[in-house]
Design a protein around this motif. Sequence first.
Motif, PDB file in Angstrom:
ATOM      1  N   ASN A 119       4.385  10.017   4.017  1.00  0.00           N
ATOM      2  CA  ASN A 119       4.580   9.102   5.135  1.00  0.00           C
ATOM      3  C   ASN A 119       3.383   9.109   6.100  1.00  0.00           C
ATOM      4  OD1 ASN A 119       6.317   7.034   5.951  1.00  0.00           O
ATOM      5  ND2 ASN A 119       7.107   8.271   7.640  1.00  0.00           N
ATOM      6  N   GLN A 120       2.203   9.342   5.540  1.00  0.00           N
ATOM      7  CA  GLN A 120       0.969   9.274   6.320  1.00  0.00           C
ATOM      8  C   GLN A 120       0.288   7.940   6.046  1.00  0.00           C
ATOM      9  OE1 GLN A 120      -0.700  12.738   4.410  1.00  0.00           O
ATOM     10  NE2 GLN A 120      -0.564  13.923   6.315  1.00  0.00           N
ATOM     11  N   ILE A 121      -0.495   7.482   7.009  1.00  0.00           N
ATOM     12  CA  ILE A 121      -1.187   6.195   6.899  1.00  0.00           C
ATOM     13  C   ILE A 121      -2.686   6.431   6.795  1.00  0.00           C
ATOM     14  CG2 ILE A 121      -1.684   4.043   8.127  1.00  0.00           C
ATOM     15  CD1 ILE A 121       1.139   4.021   9.053  1.00  0.00           C
ATOM     16  N   LEU A 122      -3.321   5.644   5.929  1.00  0.00           N
ATOM     17  CA  LEU A 122      -4.763   5.766   5.724  1.00  0.00           C
ATOM     18  C   LEU A 122      -5.509   4.974   6.799  1.00  0.00           C
ATOM     19  CD1 LEU A 122      -6.846   6.964   3.673  1.00  0.00           C
ATOM     20  CD2 LEU A 122      -7.029   4.637   2.799  1.00  0.00           C
ATOM     21  N   ILE A 123      -6.450   5.637   7.467  1.00  0.00           N
ATOM     22  CA  ILE A 123      -7.311   4.965   8.439  1.00  0.00           C
ATOM     23  C   ILE A 123      -8.766   5.263   8.090  1.00  0.00           C
ATOM     24  CG2 ILE A 123      -5.580   4.923  10.279  1.00  0.00           C
ATOM     25  CD1 ILE A 123      -7.045   7.304  11.598  1.00  0.00           C
ATOM     26  N   ALA A 124      -9.651   4.381   8.548  1.00  0.00           N
ATOM     27  CA  ALA A 124     -11.081   4.530   8.278  1.00  0.00           C
ATOM     28  C   ALA A 124     -11.848   4.366   9.584  1.00  0.00           C
ATOM     29  CB  ALA A 124     -11.526   3.466   7.275  1.00  0.00           C
TER      30      ALA A 124
END
Length: 128
Positions: A15-20
Motif C-alpha cells: 500500500n505504498q505509492i511510487l513517487i519520483a
Amino acid sequence: MPLHVVVGIIINPLNQILIAQRLAHQEAAGVWEFPGGKVEADESAYHALLRELKEEIGIDVTSAEKWLEISYQYPQKLVLLDTWMVKAFAGEPIGAEGQPIRWVAINELESYTFPGGNKKIIEKLLLL
C-alpha cells in the motif's frame, strides 16, 4: 488550451505509492511528483500513460483505470491532470531518466514537496 498531462498512481502490495523527484534541469527541480507526462497530439490519455510510464520508470502497465481529473492554473500555464490508478504492471520500477524514485506510505506523502496541482490528488489518496 490546457496542457494535458497523464499522472500514474502506482500502489504496491504494501500500500505504498511510487513517487519520483524532478531533476535539476527540469521545471520545478527537486520537487516530488507522481510519474507521468504530456499527452502528445493524436494520442489517447491511456496510451500516453503507457508510453510515459515505460519511458520514465521502465514498467509496462497491464491495467489502469481513470481515477481523477483536475485542472490547475500555474502562474505560467493551465494544466489538465488526467490521473490514473495503475492496477497492474510488469517490471520493476527504476528511475529510467536518472531521477530518484521511492515507495512511500500514503500517510507520508504530505511530508514531501509536490507541485501545487498535486494537492487534490494527495488529499484524495489520504482518504483511501
